[in-house]
Write a protein that holds these residues in place. Structure first.
Motif, PDB file in Angstrom:
ATOM      1  N   ASN A   1     -10.227  62.881   3.646  1.00 28.27           N
ATOM      2  CA  ASN A   1      -8.836  62.987   3.155  1.00 28.27           C
ATOM      3  C   ASN A   1      -8.677  64.218   3.678  1.00 28.27           C
ATOM      4  O   ASN A   1      -9.637  65.384   3.234  1.00 28.27           O
ATOM      5  N   ASP A   2      -7.516  65.000   3.842  1.00 34.86           N
ATOM      6  CA  ASP A   2      -7.097  66.508   4.073  1.00 34.86           C
ATOM      7  C   ASP A   2      -8.149  67.088   5.062  1.00 34.86           C
ATOM      8  O   ASP A   2      -8.501  67.937   4.529  1.00 34.86           O
ATOM      9  N   VAL A   3      -8.389  66.109   6.200  1.00 37.34           N
ATOM     10  CA  VAL A   3      -9.177  67.308   7.424  1.00 37.34           C
ATOM     11  C   VAL A   3      -8.675  68.077   8.321  1.00 37.34           C
ATOM     12  O   VAL A   3      -7.930  67.330   8.962  1.00 37.34           O
TER      13      VAL A   3
ATOM     14  N   GLY B   1      -4.316  60.642   5.063  1.00 32.21           N
ATOM     15  CA  GLY B   1      -3.827  61.896   5.875  1.00 32.21           C
ATOM     16  C   GLY B   1      -4.127  63.642   5.451  1.00 32.21           C
ATOM     17  O   GLY B   1      -5.161  63.471   4.730  1.00 32.21           O
ATOM     18  N   ASP B   2      -3.566  63.634   6.358  1.00 32.58           N
ATOM     19  CA  ASP B   2      -3.220  65.557   6.400  1.00 32.58           C
ATOM     20  C   ASP B   2      -4.620  65.106   7.484  1.00 32.58           C
ATOM     21  O   ASP B   2      -5.564  65.067   7.080  1.00 32.58           O
ATOM     22  N   LEU B   3      -4.108  65.764   8.613  1.00 33.11           N
ATOM     23  CA  LEU B   3      -5.092  66.119  10.247  1.00 33.11           C
ATOM     24  C   LEU B   3      -4.499  67.060  10.597  1.00 33.11           C
ATOM     25  O   LEU B   3      -5.909  67.943  11.459  1.00 33.11           O
TER      26      LEU B   3
ATOM     27  N   GLY C   1      -0.183  62.102   6.174  1.00 32.95           N
ATOM     28  CA  GLY C   1      -0.286  63.588   5.072  1.00 32.95           C
ATOM     29  C   GLY C   1       1.294  64.185   5.452  1.00 32.95           C
ATOM     30  O   GLY C   1       1.636  63.952   6.891  1.00 32.95           O
ATOM     31  N   ASN C   2       1.025  65.041   4.322  1.00 31.43           N
ATOM     32  CA  ASN C   2       2.720  65.745   4.584  1.00 31.43           C
ATOM     33  C   ASN C   2       2.593  66.732   5.993  1.00 31.43           C
ATOM     34  O   ASN C   2       3.737  67.162   7.156  1.00 31.43           O
ATOM     35  N   HIS C   3       1.600  67.205   5.552  1.00 24.36           N
ATOM     36  CA  HIS C   3       1.314  67.904   7.643  1.00 24.36           C
ATOM     37  C   HIS C   3       1.008  67.321   8.880  1.00 24.36           C
ATOM     38  O   HIS C   3       1.648  68.474  10.066  1.00 24.36           O
ATOM     39  N   GLU C   4       1.310  66.081   8.836  1.00 22.97           N
ATOM     40  CA  GLU C   4       1.096  65.500  10.300  1.00 22.97           C
ATOM     41  C   GLU C   4       2.700  65.990  10.047  1.00 22.97           C
ATOM     42  O   GLU C   4       2.993  66.262  11.738  1.00 22.97           O
TER      43      GLU C   4
ATOM     44  N   THR D   1      -2.710  56.719   0.166  1.00 23.05           N
ATOM     45  CA  THR D   1      -2.112  57.441  -0.126  1.00 23.05           C
ATOM     46  C   THR D   1      -2.204  58.717   0.681  1.00 23.05           C
ATOM     47  O   THR D   1      -3.619  59.328   0.385  1.00 23.05           O
ATOM     48  N   HIS D   2      -1.065  59.257   0.723  1.00 20.88           N
ATOM     49  CA  HIS D   2      -1.033  60.938   0.676  1.00 20.88           C
ATOM     50  C   HIS D   2       0.292  61.546  -0.138  1.00 20.88           C
ATOM     51  O   HIS D   2       0.957  61.719   0.627  1.00 20.88           O
ATOM     52  N   LEU D   3      -0.684  61.481  -1.328  1.00 22.95           N
ATOM     53  CA  LEU D   3       0.603  61.640  -2.751  1.00 22.95           C
ATOM     54  C   LEU D   3       0.115  62.548  -3.942  1.00 22.95           C
ATOM     55  O   LEU D   3      -0.954  63.253  -3.807  1.00 22.95           O
TER      56      LEU D   3
ATOM     57  N   GLY E   1      -5.448  61.583  -1.065  1.00 11.91           N
ATOM     58  CA  GLY E   1      -5.899  62.765  -0.139  1.00 11.91           C
ATOM     59  C   GLY E   1      -4.542  63.702  -1.136  1.00 11.91           C
ATOM     60  O   GLY E   1      -4.100  63.367  -1.839  1.00 11.91           O
ATOM     61  N   HIS E   2      -4.278  64.240   0.243  1.00 13.12           N
ATOM     62  CA  HIS E   2      -3.251  65.509  -0.717  1.00 13.12           C
ATOM     63  C   HIS E   2      -4.458  66.581  -1.552  1.00 13.12           C
ATOM     64  O   HIS E   2      -3.655  67.631  -1.190  1.00 13.12           O
ATOM     65  N   GLU E   3      -4.436  66.896  -2.323  1.00 13.11           N
ATOM     66  CA  GLU E   3      -4.627  67.733  -3.643  1.00 13.11           C
ATOM     67  C   GLU E   3      -6.273  68.985  -3.360  1.00 13.11           C
ATOM     68  O   GLU E   3      -6.132  69.593  -3.764  1.00 13.11           O
TER      69      GLU E   3
END
Ligand code: ZN
Length: 498
Positions: free
Chosen positions: A45-47, A84-86, A122-125, A215-217, A238-240
């Motif tokens: 996650n978050d890569v 999420g977050d890529l 992820g939110n950053h997408e 999830t990405h929460l 992910g996310h944290e």
């Protein structure tokens, strides 16, 4: 170290025990041929970075690809997921490319090479511009699953599934994906992740043996999911940016997150034994991705190619990414959790560099959100690329003159923004937090005019809570003192030698 390994092993045992003890609600399914079925899930996650981080010691997608090869050799039923977050943010992603920026193109290519199977947003997408976002989706050879993110008209994005059932030797594994609604872009709309989870569980649970929420929460919401929906078998999140392992809800649903940038990955071993009273057992281990792992050649080649393309873009912008700036004798902390809450040696150097670039100014101010590396640079060689990693968006240092009262308002607001990107880093400023503000050791005088070095962004674009600076004629941009990255490079050379 040993303690950590033991903790992971114990966790594995614990999880196997707990999950094996869970109530099973799955209906009858086709009998798997030849006894229990093993499914391995490689979970990241978050890569954001394709190449290793932490001075080359940790992360790196070619190493993850090598680990994936090993898992596949042990168990052909290996599935690779990313919670999420890529696409963003990454230093390399800011490299100028084809009239725009790389904007995640490099990491999609690396994930294609690695063999990622499933991913949720992820939110950053949604940091990307609409056109870039759609291009990245098109380039993805892996499958996007999102149950709660849609385009601005509420329709699914092209080729994005709302859920997926994969079948492994007759065992049906359902996956749905939910994302938190921060980083709202005008081309995305969200549905409530809890409402959607309920719908997806109602739809998928009767048709599947194993049900996974990708999830990405925020972890609090993952816990709420586990509490509200004991029907879920696994929550892969992910996310944290920091690894965590939790057991929550009445059936002790496991929640996992790995460390950002593939500094660690989770390996979940699922065992489905139809004949057993409790058919599903899960054992999970957190694997560190370090230089002890080899690099898989295919992915390493793609990573190197895109790195060179990115570097070429930076060269055109006046940087020489591979050039050594200096050899530092201390570690430089640029973790977001640090720089958005207090000063570090890195921020001290940056702020001193701003002052040095703007002689005659009494103090310097910069928003901490400009610092994006979210990593600790170990003592040792620092390259210009490391400086780009620290300050990927660059920006110019400018001088301004402002009244003490306005400066006070700015500093007070900066403190209120603690924890966020508009928390301010400063030079020659002390006090605050109930203490009087001091400028160069002297009490801030509301009536005095101060000469300030600031990042142009703060005065021209503003930042959350600091919008008054943009409108206020009390802080006009006077002189331009050049790119903040050049100032940091000069300061590093001054302090640590050339
Ligand atoms: Zn996130």
């Amino acid at each position: 170290m040993l303690k950590k390994i033991l903790a992971v092993l114990c966790l594995s045992c614990l999880l196997s025990a707990c999950v094996a003890g869970r109530k099973e609600t799955a209906p009858a399914v086709p009998q798997a041929a030849g006894g229990p079925v093993r499914i391995t899930i490689l979970h990241m996650n978050d890569v954001y970075e394709i190449a290793p981080v932490s001075g080359g010691k940790e992360g790196g997608l070619a190493r993850v690809a090598a680990l994936r090869d090993r898992l596949l050799a042990e168990n052909p039923n290996t599935v690779t997921v990313l919670a999420g977050d890529l696409f963003s943010p990454s230093a390399l992603g800011t490299a100028p490319y084809a009239q725009s920026r790389l904007a995640g193109r490099q990491i999609v290519a690396a994930m294609n090479a690695l063999g990622l199977d499933y991913i949720t947003f992820g939110n950053h997408e949604f940091d990307l511009k609409k056109e870039q976002f759609h291009e990245r989706l098109k380039e993805s050879q892996f499958t996007w699953i999102s149950s709660n993110c849609f385009d601005q008209d509420g329709k699914a994005f092209p080729a994005v599934l709302d859920s997926k059932i994969i079948e492994v030797q007759g065992v049906k594994v359902g996956i749905f994906g939910v994302t938190l609604n921060s980083n709202k872009a005008d081309y995305v709309s969200y549905k409530d992740p809890f409402v959607i989870a309920q719908e997806k569980i109602a739809e998928l649970r009767p048709k599947t043996d194993i049900l996974i929420a990708l999830t990405h929460l925020n972890y609090q919401d993952d816990i709420a999911l586990a509490n509200r929906f004991p029907e879920l078998d696994l929550i892969l999140g992910g996310h944290e940016h920091e690894n965590m392992q939790l057991l929550r809800g009445k059936d002790f649903t496991p929640i996992f997150k790995a460390d950002a940038n593939a500094r660690t990955v989770y390996v979940h071993e699922l065992r489905w034994d139809k004949a057993a009273a409790q058919p599903l057992s899960v054992s999970s281990r957190l694997e560190r991705v370090t230089d002890a792992l080899p690099e898989q050649e295919k992915t390493a080649k793609v990573v190197a190619e895109w790195q060179q393309i990115g570097y070429e873009g930076f060269r055109k912008a006046g940087f020489e990414p591979e050039r050594t700036v200096t050899v530092s004798t201390e570690e430089l902390d640029g973790l977001e959790a640090s720089v958005r809450n207090h000063s570090t040696r890195l921020t001290e150097l940056l702020m001193q560099g701003m002052l040095r670039a703007a002689p005659g100014t009494e103090l310097a101010i910069c928003n901490s959100g400009s610092i994006r590396i979210d990593d600790v640079l170990p003592a040792g060689r620092i390259t210009e690329y490391d400086v780009i990693r620290i300050l990927p968006f660059g920006g110019d240092i400018v001088t301004t003159k402002m009244k003490g009262s306005l400066l006070r308002k700015m500093l007070d607001q900066g403190l209120k923004n603690k924890g966020g990107g508009s928390y301010l880093q400063t030079a020659n400023v002390s006090g605050g937090n109930g203490q009087p503000w001091l400028i160069n050791g002297k009490k801030l005088n509301d009536k005095k005019i101060y000469s300030v070095a600031a990042l142009e962004y703060l005065l021209k674009v503003g930042d959350s809570g600091l919008e008054f600076l943009v409108k206020n004629p009390g802080a006009p941009v006077l002189e331009n003192k050049g790119d903040i990255r050049k100032a940091l490079i000069a300061e590093l050379k001054t302090v640590f030698g050339k």
